[in-house]
Every structure is written in structure tokens, then in C-alpha cells.
Scaffold this motif. Structure first.
Motif, PDB file in Angstrom:
ATOM      1  N   THR A  82      13.512  -8.032  -7.294  1.00 37.15           N
ATOM      2  CA  THR A  82      12.235  -8.594  -6.838  1.00 37.15           C
ATOM      3  C   THR A  82      11.082  -7.750  -7.371  1.00 37.15           C
ATOM      4  O   THR A  82      11.089  -6.527  -7.222  1.00 37.15           O
ATOM      5  CB  THR A  82      12.172  -8.571  -5.300  1.00 37.15           C
ATOM      6  OG1 THR A  82      13.350  -9.177  -4.797  1.00 37.15           O
ATOM      7  CG2 THR A  82      10.949  -9.315  -4.793  1.00 37.15           C
ATOM      8  N   PRO A  83      10.098  -8.382  -7.980  1.00 38.15           N
ATOM      9  CA  PRO A  83       8.938  -7.588  -8.404  1.00 38.15           C
ATOM     10  C   PRO A  83       8.230  -6.956  -7.200  1.00 38.15           C
ATOM     11  O   PRO A  83       8.049  -7.615  -6.173  1.00 38.15           O
ATOM     12  CB  PRO A  83       8.022  -8.615  -9.074  1.00 38.15           C
ATOM     13  CG  PRO A  83       8.889  -9.780  -9.376  1.00 38.15           C
ATOM     14  CD  PRO A  83       9.987  -9.776  -8.365  1.00 38.15           C
TER      15      PRO A  83
ATOM     16  N   GLU B 183      -0.074 -12.624 -11.434  1.00 40.09           N
ATOM     17  CA  GLU B 183       0.428 -13.585 -12.411  1.00 40.09           C
ATOM     18  C   GLU B 183       1.182 -12.902 -13.538  1.00 40.09           C
ATOM     19  O   GLU B 183       1.963 -13.523 -14.250  1.00 40.09           O
ATOM     20  CB  GLU B 183      -0.739 -14.429 -12.951  1.00 40.09           C
ATOM     21  CG  GLU B 183      -1.021 -15.598 -12.020  1.00 40.09           C
ATOM     22  CD  GLU B 183      -2.425 -16.159 -12.163  1.00 40.09           C
ATOM     23  OE1 GLU B 183      -3.074 -15.851 -13.177  1.00 40.09           O
ATOM     24  OE2 GLU B 183      -2.844 -16.901 -11.263  1.00 40.09           O
ATOM     25  N   LYS B 184       0.933 -11.624 -13.678  1.00 42.14           N
ATOM     26  CA  LYS B 184       1.606 -10.856 -14.708  1.00 42.14           C
ATOM     27  C   LYS B 184       3.081 -10.651 -14.378  1.00 42.14           C
ATOM     28  O   LYS B 184       3.892 -10.467 -15.268  1.00 42.14           O
ATOM     29  CB  LYS B 184       0.946  -9.481 -14.766  1.00 42.14           C
ATOM     30  CG  LYS B 184       0.699  -8.976 -16.142  1.00 42.14           C
ATOM     31  CD  LYS B 184      -0.075  -7.687 -15.998  1.00 42.14           C
ATOM     32  CE  LYS B 184      -0.252  -7.084 -17.349  1.00 42.14           C
ATOM     33  NZ  LYS B 184      -1.483  -6.377 -17.524  1.00 42.14           N
TER      34      LYS B 184
ATOM     35  N   LEU C  84       4.803  -4.605  -6.371  1.00 43.17           N
ATOM     36  CA  LEU C  84       3.583  -3.949  -6.861  1.00 43.17           C
ATOM     37  C   LEU C  84       3.099  -2.954  -5.816  1.00 43.17           C
ATOM     38  O   LEU C  84       3.107  -3.239  -4.622  1.00 43.17           O
ATOM     39  CB  LEU C  84       2.481  -4.981  -7.121  1.00 43.17           C
ATOM     40  CG  LEU C  84       2.730  -5.946  -8.284  1.00 43.17           C
ATOM     41  CD1 LEU C  84       1.646  -7.010  -8.327  1.00 43.17           C
ATOM     42  CD2 LEU C  84       2.770  -5.192  -9.601  1.00 43.17           C
TER      43      LEU C  84
ATOM     44  N   ILE D 165       4.978 -12.484 -11.765  1.00 44.50           N
ATOM     45  CA  ILE D 165       5.829 -13.585 -11.294  1.00 44.50           C
ATOM     46  C   ILE D 165       5.418 -14.895 -11.968  1.00 44.50           C
ATOM     47  O   ILE D 165       4.346 -15.004 -12.516  1.00 44.50           O
ATOM     48  CB  ILE D 165       5.797 -13.768  -9.756  1.00 44.50           C
ATOM     49  CG1 ILE D 165       4.395 -14.070  -9.247  1.00 44.50           C
ATOM     50  CG2 ILE D 165       6.350 -12.553  -9.083  1.00 44.50           C
ATOM     51  CD1 ILE D 165       4.396 -14.406  -7.754  1.00 44.50           C
TER      52      ILE D 165
ATOM     53  N   ILE E 213      -3.040  -9.646 -11.975  1.00 47.79           N
ATOM     54  CA  ILE E 213      -1.858  -8.776 -11.980  1.00 47.79           C
ATOM     55  C   ILE E 213      -0.657  -9.503 -11.387  1.00 47.79           C
ATOM     56  O   ILE E 213       0.459  -9.392 -11.899  1.00 47.79           O
ATOM     57  CB  ILE E 213      -2.156  -7.467 -11.219  1.00 47.79           C
ATOM     58  CG1 ILE E 213      -3.259  -6.708 -11.942  1.00 47.79           C
ATOM     59  CG2 ILE E 213      -0.910  -6.621 -11.106  1.00 47.79           C
ATOM     60  CD1 ILE E 213      -3.670  -5.427 -11.279  1.00 47.79           C
TER      61      ILE E 213
ATOM     62  N   LYS F 118       7.081   4.224  -9.879  1.00 48.27           N
ATOM     63  CA  LYS F 118       7.986   3.799 -10.952  1.00 48.27           C
ATOM     64  C   LYS F 118       9.387   4.312 -10.675  1.00 48.27           C
ATOM     65  O   LYS F 118      10.361   3.579 -10.787  1.00 48.27           O
ATOM     66  CB  LYS F 118       7.509   4.426 -12.271  1.00 48.27           C
ATOM     67  CG  LYS F 118       6.818   3.478 -13.219  1.00 48.27           C
ATOM     68  CD  LYS F 118       6.748   4.179 -14.566  1.00 48.27           C
ATOM     69  CE  LYS F 118       5.607   3.672 -15.395  1.00 48.27           C
ATOM     70  NZ  LYS F 118       5.497   4.414 -16.666  1.00 48.27           N
TER      71      LYS F 118
ATOM     72  N   GLY G  13      11.211   2.516  -8.232  1.00 48.26           N
ATOM     73  CA  GLY G  13      11.620   1.184  -8.649  1.00 48.26           C
ATOM     74  C   GLY G  13      10.531   0.138  -8.575  1.00 48.26           C
ATOM     75  O   GLY G  13      10.804  -1.061  -8.612  1.00 48.26           O
ATOM     76  N   ALA G  14       9.278   0.582  -8.477  1.00 48.32           N
ATOM     77  CA  ALA G  14       8.189  -0.386  -8.417  1.00 48.32           C
ATOM     78  C   ALA G  14       7.992  -1.034  -9.782  1.00 48.32           C
ATOM     79  O   ALA G  14       8.144  -0.394 -10.810  1.00 48.32           O
ATOM     80  CB  ALA G  14       6.898   0.290  -7.973  1.00 48.32           C
ATOM     81  N   THR G  15       7.655  -2.307  -9.752  1.00 44.18           N
ATOM     82  CA  THR G  15       7.451  -3.033 -10.990  1.00 44.18           C
ATOM     83  C   THR G  15       6.148  -2.604 -11.647  1.00 44.18           C
ATOM     84  O   THR G  15       6.071  -2.451 -12.863  1.00 44.18           O
ATOM     85  CB  THR G  15       7.365  -4.545 -10.678  1.00 44.18           C
ATOM     86  OG1 THR G  15       8.505  -4.895  -9.912  1.00 44.18           O
ATOM     87  CG2 THR G  15       7.306  -5.357 -11.951  1.00 44.18           C
ATOM     88  N   GLY G  16       5.135  -2.437 -10.842  1.00 40.40           N
ATOM     89  CA  GLY G  16       3.839  -2.072 -11.388  1.00 40.40           C
ATOM     90  C   GLY G  16       2.908  -1.671 -10.282  1.00 40.40           C
ATOM     91  O   GLY G  16       3.336  -1.442  -9.154  1.00 40.40           O
ATOM     92  N   TRP G  17       1.646  -1.578 -10.593  1.00 39.80           N
ATOM     93  CA  TRP G  17       0.709  -1.093  -9.599  1.00 39.80           C
ATOM     94  C   TRP G  17      -0.620  -1.826  -9.736  1.00 39.80           C
ATOM     95  O   TRP G  17      -0.920  -2.412 -10.777  1.00 39.80           O
ATOM     96  CB  TRP G  17       0.488   0.408  -9.767  1.00 39.80           C
ATOM     97  CG  TRP G  17       0.182   0.755 -11.179  1.00 39.80           C
ATOM     98  CD1 TRP G  17      -1.037   0.735 -11.777  1.00 39.80           C
ATOM     99  CD2 TRP G  17       1.129   1.108 -12.194  1.00 39.80           C
ATOM    100  NE1 TRP G  17      -0.911   1.063 -13.096  1.00 39.80           N
ATOM    101  CE2 TRP G  17       0.400   1.302 -13.382  1.00 39.80           C
ATOM    102  CE3 TRP G  17       2.514   1.287 -12.208  1.00 39.80           C
ATOM    103  CZ2 TRP G  17       1.009   1.657 -14.575  1.00 39.80           C
ATOM    104  CZ3 TRP G  17       3.116   1.645 -13.404  1.00 39.80           C
ATOM    105  CH2 TRP G  17       2.370   1.825 -14.568  1.00 39.80           C
TER     106      TRP G  17
ATOM    107  N   ASP H  61       0.866  -1.179   0.000  1.00 41.91           N
ATOM    108  CA  ASP H  61       0.000   0.000   0.000  1.00 41.91           C
ATOM    109  C   ASP H  61       0.906   1.234   0.000  1.00 41.91           C
ATOM    110  O   ASP H  61       2.106   1.124   0.267  1.00 41.91           O
ATOM    111  CB  ASP H  61      -0.860  -0.037   1.276  1.00 41.91           C
ATOM    112  CG  ASP H  61      -1.938   1.041   1.274  1.00 41.91           C
ATOM    113  OD1 ASP H  61      -2.256   1.544   0.193  1.00 41.91           O
ATOM    114  OD2 ASP H  61      -2.459   1.354   2.359  1.00 41.91           O
TER     115      ASP H  61
END
Lengths: 697, 120
Positions: free
Chosen positions: B77-78, B117-118, B80, B120, B115, B95, B98-102, B53
Motif C-alpha cells: 500500500t502506498p 495522484e503521483k 505518504l 495511486i 502528490i 524511507k 517503508g514509506a512510499t514518499g513524503w 503525520d
């Protein structure tokens, strides 16, 4: 997943309630001149958290409201908007609105018109204050291009920091392949010369040909985390449609509606009751009744759940594990019993089992324990408002909020405590002028204290007001014929009169020292919990009402006695002493009623067998009697028994649920030898036996 | 071996939902209530994914991402970040950290799995 989501909804409601309570507590202790930054953050985070959760767990109205709340609190926590008393009032209003929302969400019904009006006003106020402080609004997102079906030509330049963000390109490509058939070509054009290569940077440029029936949005979604707008180009190659898109998809694609609106519409579809009524398949009253039934069930389910800290459960799990091991030890030792060694081990294991069982019992009961904070937290607000209304200056002091008590008590304690607090404020505390005239500080103090000692929980409601007026209470009681004109009574006995039903009406009390409105109900509630009310007071200096409660309703420290062939249990906390009366010290009055003079004070002697219509005691010869002196609400009585067996903890079983309510008996328990013993309701016994206390003879 | 995911959120309900959803899908889940707790939980462990969060007491999610990225064990490490719809700037800040995504709130359990599964 649907059931799980329901469970999360319950949890969401509980957690949000806690957050709202937290907001209120912070708001009430605010120092405007110098607000704690962390407090402002807490307010913001609470609104933010409720908003995010509300949207996730399907409460759009709460999400919308907290969105505005968050927007106003954001500049506050950043110091761009001052925390003023005005804002505090509005935010407290917002707390009320949220509570109304949560309450309605729980029951599943719609918000009351009054709450809706409050919500609208609060939203307006919040928006007004937030105005001008808002960060520049984000540009509205450009309408997405219409969906396109068929094949795509994709050019994708990987972001330089791809590796450093832990993004896995392989994953992205695999997701693309899930959509259809993809072919990939790496374009070396963007690769830097080897000597300038930073191994952690990603320089790859890909050309991808994708054949798929998926809409453009799905393809874009695959690149969601790596698409910064400039590095991705997706070109539809043809328009052949081999799949019928959903209506919602087309409308979203054309920018006509938002995905949220589609979701909203879908959720509205689900209202089966309305549909059935519309179809004429069901009568509206029948549907309304069914909804009501469902809500009732939901409330029951909600009230019967308990959120427990995981460490409490962990300890239980460990303990049960230990008990299982000990049980195995016992079984093994039992087999080896023939040897001396076996017996020693057996005894060891028995001791361990006893210890573990006791601990397990304590821990299991501990699971049901919650902090008294759950009750206290509502009072700062209430006291503040009531004080304002009564034009009194009151400082509320609270202590011992962490004291834990049985969750089942909470509901039954709220009313009595509220009652006593209100009474204290309304009648106990004098108006400011009177206080000053009496040489007291203008600001009155009301304290709420919780503590636990021994096997009891104490909750005290104390005020530094005018105190109870013994003479006036007595006069009132005599006027009502409750007490003989020449009765000599201790202070406790006089104060106990306040709790008698019919002692006072509201009108009568306001010209008395002001206690007593419905106090009989307070006492009833507390007794129902196995507790008692104590009163201390000094005229002119204030009063203390003390609720003394057992730690839990499930277990009781008892004094077991034998009467005839039966065993009975007295709650140990109500037993003062037991003794063998001197022959002739029991005097008979009014025929078959008896009193005993114990160290100068008279008390009735209760022949339990008569009061409860039991069988005979051992012969009933006076010389063999033992008397157990019990006290409740300041009144004492001696009970005749044949033998005092000892003290022990007993597990209370309700008679009402297993059999029926029996006068003078508060429950039953099962003794170590498997027999049933009845637990005596001391307060009721004293009440049953005596009308007005006999005057000394 | 099951993949291990650390979920960081100060909302117990949200954490329960995430844990329930992911555990059901066969992942091992660790939980933390804020960034500070997350760093303690993550210390010395091999994580396959972190979901955090943004707004939390003691240490927010963006700082947590920065701190994790600074450690050798979590460089790739991914991670989110959970953001709200108004959190466009958080996406950018995430971003940059260094976050992989959200994952955009609100989200359904199905969306969450998708998400996860997207990445890892």
C-alpha cells in the motif's frame, strides 16, 4: 479552493488556540524535579503542529516563531536540555506571544510594538537556551543547477526496496509522459542471475529519452520519491527554448531566491488596498475604513462559529432519521384510523414521537454546550500571577472542568468569574502573616468548581480567607441610607447588599471586608443569563460565591399562572411555594402597599396588575387570591395570581429582539395552544416594587 | 469504485483540509488522530493510500509505517509521510520504514492532490 482555505484558517486559529492553552496548562503544572516525559512531548508536538499548520495556512510569522520554539523544545523532550523555572517563564512568555499572534491573525492587523518586543526577547531567550544543544545542522542544500529546456537523457536505477515501499513505477513513467514524449529502454545489465533473484527486490535499470519543454526541476520532481542522489542521472540534451519561463522560475533555478521567497512576494502582490492607494485611486482613510469593516465582519463570523464533536452531530442525524420514520408511521396510522388497530398504532407512534422530540431538543441544545474548561483554563495563570503580585501563597483547586454549559454563556461568564476570583485573592485572602496568626495554613486555597444538578449549572468561587463581616456591611449600608437603622435582616439579605449598585467604591471596600467592587455588574451579568448569585460566608473561615445558571438560555422550567385572561410564566427555580392566604393575613402599609406575614417573616405582596399596568384580575376579591412566593438575591415577595396552571418547560423567545424591552418581563414563550405567554423577570419585579425592605410592623 | 485513503494527523485542521481536498477529488477518506487509532481504523480494510503525520501522541507516523508494512494487507500500500522542511532525517527514516514518499509541509491543496495522484 480559496474559500475552503479561509475556512481552514478559522479552524487553524481555533485549533492553535487550543494547543496554546494546552501548552500553558502543561507548563503550569510542571514538576521540575521529575517532569513527565509525555508532557514534554505534548509541548513539542503543540509547537510542531502549529508550525506546520501555520506555514500551510499562510501565517509565516507564526511559523517562524514556532520554528524557534520547536528548536528549543526538541532538546528538552530528548532530555538534552533541562526544564527549569527559567525556561518555564520563557515558555509562558512564548505562550503570550503566540496568543498575541493568533489574536492579530484573527483580526488581520499587524502585531503591536509591545508584542513585537516580547516576541524578539522570547526568540532571543529561546535561541540562547537552545544553543549548544542543537543537533548538527543539516548541510545547506546545494544550489540547484540552472533550468534547462528541451530534451533529456535519463538513466534511472530503481531502488531495491521499491516494491516494499509501495511505489508504483508505472505511475512514475506516466508522470514523465505527462511532461512530453518519453521512450523507455530497459537495461538488463543489472539483473542478477535467476537463482540469486529475490522476487521482492527491484533490480530494474532504465534508460529514458524525454522530449519536453519542462524545466529540469519538473523532471527531477517526477523521481522525487525514488531519487537518493546516486541512482538517477538526468542530462539535458539541448537548450532550445520553446516556452518562456516565469521570472520566479528562472530566479529559483539560478539559486538567487528560494521558492518560499517567491511565494512570499506573490502573496504581497495581493495587497489590493495598498496598490490602490499607491495608484492614487483610493484615499488611505477609505481603505483603512474598508479594512476595519472587513475585520469587524470577520470577528463576527469568527465569534459565531462553533466546533462540534462529530459524535454529537451523528446522534442528531440518527435522531432526525428516527423522527422521519415516526412521522411516516403517524401518517400511515392516520389513514388506517378507521380500524381499532390503526388507533393503537397511532398512539404508539405519538408516544415515540414525543420521546424523540424531547431527545432531539436535548441533543440539539447539547450541540451548543461546551466544557466549562474553556473558562477555567485561563485561571491557573491568572491566579499564579496575581498571587505573586500580592505576595500571597495560593493553591488553586479546580473541579468539574468537564461540566458543559451553553457556549453563548462563556463570553458573559468570563468577566464575572474573573471578578470574583480577583476579589477572592485580593480581599478575601489574608496576607500570610495574618493567616499564620489566625492558626490557618500559610498556603491559602482558592477553588473553582463547576457542577450540574437538575436543570442548573453551579459555578463556585470559594476561598478560605477572612470571610464576610456582616456587621461592617450592615453599618456601611446604614451609613449610606440603604437600610433602616433598626432593620432586621437575614445573612443572605445582608450579603445581597454587596451587589447593590453604589454600595461601595474601591476605596470604601478596602477597609471593609473587601467584597463589592463592581459586584453589581457581576449580578447584572448573571441575571442577564437567567441565573442568580448566592453567597455563603463564615467570618474567619472564608466565603463562597455561587453562580447558579440555567443549563441553557433557550429553555426554561416554568410555573404557568393565570392573571385575568392572560397566562404568565415564573422561572420555576425562583419559586418557593404557592398558597391561599388566610383572610386578613395581608396587611396594608403605606397606603396601597401590602405585606403578608408568612410563618413569622414579612414579605411584600406584589399586585402584578399594578406593577405591570395590566388589566384587572378576576374581580380582585381577596378570598379568591392565590399567592406565589418568589425569591431573588435573598429577597422574597409574594405575587397575587388568579390560578396556578402547572409546571412546564417553555422555549424562551426574546422580547427585545421581537418587540422591545419591557420592565418586569424577561421574555415570551408560545404555549401549546399557540397563545403567547410572558415570562416574568422576578428580580426586576421585586426591585420595581420595593425600595428598602419594610421593617417588621 | 472510489479509492480509499486513510489520513492520520493529530491536528484536526490539517485532517479537515486533507479530507476536504481529497474528498472533493472523489476519494473516500478515513481519518485517524494518531498511529494507534490508524491501526484500528485500517484493520481489515483495503486501503489505496495512507497519508500520515510524523509527530503524534500514542504512536508516531514512522512507527505506524513500520507496523502497517509488517501486515500482509498493507505490504504494497502506498504510504505518504507528512514532514516539515527541517525533517530531512524523517525522509530518510520514513524511507527506511517503508514509506512510499513524503509531502513537505507547508503544502497547498493543489500540491497535495498532485502528490497523491503521483502514487495511486
Amino acid at each position: 479552493m480559496a474559500d475552503a482555505m479561509d475556512a481552514f484558517k478559522e479552524s487553524f486559529l481555533e485549533e492553535s488556540t487550543e494547543l496554546v492553552d494546552g501548552m500553558e496548562a502543561v507548563l503550569l503544572k510542571l514538576d521540575f524535579a521529575n517532569p513527565e516525559v509525555e508532557d514534554l512531548h505534548t509541548l513539542f508536538r503543540a509547537a510542531h503542529s502549529i508550525k506546520g499548520n501555520a506555514a500551510t495556512f499562510g501565517f509565516p510569522a507564526i511559523a517562524a516563531f514556532t520554528h524557534q520554539l520547536e528548536s528549543t523544545l526538541e532538546p528538552v523532550r530528548q532530555g538534552r536540555l533541562a526544564m527549569t523555572p527559567e525556561l518555564q517563564e520563557i515558555l509562558l512568555g512564548a505562550v503570550d506571544v503566540l496568543r498575541a499572534h493568533l489574536g492579530q491573525a484573527r483580526s488581520g492587523s499587524a502585531l503591536q510594538p509591545r508584542d513585537l518586543a516580547n516576541e524578539a526577547t522570547t526568540l532571543q531567550e529561546l535561541a540562547r537556551l537552545a544553543q549548544g544543544t542543537a543537533a548538527p545542522a543539516a548541510r545547506p542544500a546545494p544550489a540547484p543547477p540552472p533550468p534547462s529546456l528541451g530534451a533529456y537523457q535519463i538513466r534511472f536505477q530503481a531502488p531495491l526496496d521499491l516494491f516494499r515501499r509501495g511505489i508504483n513505477l508505472e505511475r512514475i513513467f506516466r508522470d514523465l509522459e505527462k511532461l512530453g514524449t518519453a521512450r523507455f529502454w530497459l537495461d538488463p545489465a543489472t539483473l542478477p542471475p535467476l537463482d540469486g533473484l529475490e522476487p521482492e527486490d527491484c533490480h530494474l535499470l532504465w534508460n529514458i529519452h524525454l522530449e519536453t519543454g519542462a524545466p529540469l526541476a519538473d523532471v527531477e520532481e517526477v523521481f522525487e520519491f525514488v531519487n537518493d542522489g546516486a541512482n538517477l542521472a538526468i542530462k539535458p540534451l539541448d537548450e532550445k527554448a520553446d516556452r518562456v519561463p516565469l521570472l520566479g522560475e528562472i530566479l529559483v533555478g539560478s539559486g538567487e531566491v528560494s521558492p518560499h521567497q517567491v511565494q512570499d512576494a506573490l502573496s504581497r502582490q495581493a495587497n489590493i488596498g495598498d496598490l490602490l492607494v499607491e495608484m492614487g485611486a483610493a484615499r488611505p482613510e477609505a481603505v483603512a475604513k474598508a479594512v476595519e469593516q472587513q475585520q469587524k465582519k470577520r470577528t463576527q463570523v469568527e465569534a459565531s462559529t462553533l466546533r462540534v464533536a462529530t459524535d454529537k452531530i451523528d446522534k442528531l442525524v440518527n435522531l432526525v432519521g428516527e423522527i422521519v420514520i415516526t412521522q411516516t408511521m403517524l401518517a400511515q396510522s392516520a389513514q388506517e384510523m378507521a380500524t381499532a388497530h390503526g388507533i393503537a398504532r397511532f398512539n404508539e407512534a405519538l408516544v415515540a414521537l414525543e420521546r424523540l422530540t424531547r431527545e432531539l431538543q436535548e441533543r440539539v441544545m447539547g450541540v451548543r454546550m461546551v466544557p466549562v474548561e474553556m473558562i477555567f483554563s485561563r485561571f491557573p495563570r491568572m491566579v499564579r500571577e496575581l498571587a505573586k503580585q500580592l505576595e500571597k501563597d495560593v493553591n488553586l483547586v479546580m473541579e468539574g472542568q468537564a461540566t458543559e454549559l451553553d457556549k453563548t454563556f462563556i463570553e458573559m461568564l468570563v468577566d464575572p468569574i474573573t471578578h470574583l476570583v480577583r476579589n477572592g485573592l485580593d480581599h478575601g485572602l489574608e496576607p500570610v502573616e495574618q493567616r499564620i496568626a489566625a492558626g490557618k495554613p500559610a498556603q491559602a486555597t482558592l477553588s473553582l468548581k463547576a457542577s450540574s444538578r437538575g436543570g442548573n449549572i453551579f459555578i463556585e468561587i470559594q476561598d478560605d480567607g477572612r470571610g464576610l463581616d456582616r456587621q461592617r456591611i450592615l453599618a456601611k449600608a446604614q451609613e449610606k441610607g440603604m437600610v433602616a437603622a433598626d432593620a432586621r435582616m437575614s445573612d443572605e439579605e445582608v450579603y445581597a447588599l454587596l451587589f447593590e449598585p453604589g454600595f461601595s467604591t474601591a476605596a470604601a471596600v478596602s477597609d471593609l471586608s473587601g467584597r463589592g467592587v463592581g459586584l453589581d455588574v457581576v449580578r447584572q451579568n448573571i441575571r442577564a443569563l437567567g441565573g442568580r448569585v448566592e453567597v455563603e460566608s463564615r467570618l474567619g473561615a472564608g466565603s463562597t460565591f455561587r453562580l447558579v445558571l440555567p443549563l441553557t438560555m433557550a429553555v426554561l422550567d416554568g410555573l404557568t399562572v393565570r392573571i385575568g385572561t392572560e397566562t404568565y410564566v415564573f422561572p420555576l427555580s425562583l419559586v418557593l411555594e404557592s398558597f391561599k392566604p388566610r383572610p386578613g393575613s395581608i396587611q396594608s402599609i403605606q397606603g396601597d402597599r401590602h405585606v403578608i406575614n408568612l410563618r413569622g417573616s414579612f414579605m411584600p405582596v406584589l399586585p402584578l396588575e399594578a406593577v405591570l399596568s395590566l388589566g384587572d384580575r378576576d374581580g380582585g376579591r381577596e378570598g379568591d387570591d392565590l399567592l406565589v412566593v418568589v425569591e431573588s438575591d435573598g429577597r422574597r415577595a409574594a405575587v397575587r395570581v388568579d390560578e396556578v396552571l402547572g409546571q412546564q418547560q417553555v422555549v424562551i423567545k426574546s422580547l427585545d429582539t421581537h418587540y422591545r424591552k419591557v420592565q418586569g418581563i424577561s421574555g415570551a414563550t408560545i404555549l401549546g395552544d399557540g397563545r403567547v405567554a410572558l415570562i416574568l423577570d422576578v428580580a426586576e419585579l421585586i426591585h420595581l416594587e420595593s425600595s428598602p425592605l419594610p421593617a417588621p410592623v | 469504485m472510489a479509492k480509499t485513503i486513510l489520513t492520520v494527523d493529530d491536528s484536526v485542521t490539517m485532517r479537515q483540509m486533507i479530507t476536504f481536498t481529497l474528498a472533493k477529488a472523489g476519494y473516500d477518506i478515513l481519518e485517524a488522530g494518531d498511529g494507534v487509532e490508524a491501526l484500528a481504523v485500517a484493520a481489515g480494510k483495503k486501503l489505496d493510500l495512507v497519508i500520515t503525520d510524523v509527530n503524534m501522541p500514542n504512536m508516531d507516523g514512522i512507527t505506524l509505517v513500520q507496523r502497517l508494512r509488517a501486515q500482509a494487507g498493507f505490504r504494497y500500500t502506498p504510504i505518504l509521510v507528512l514532514t516539515t522542511e527541517s525533517g530531512q532525517d524523517f525522509k530518510v527514516r520514513g524511507k527506511e520504514a517503508g514509506a512510499t514518499g513524503w509531502i513537505v509541509k507547508p503544502f497547498s491543496p493543489e500540491k497535495l492532490l498532485e502528490i497523491v495522484e503521483k502514487v495511486i
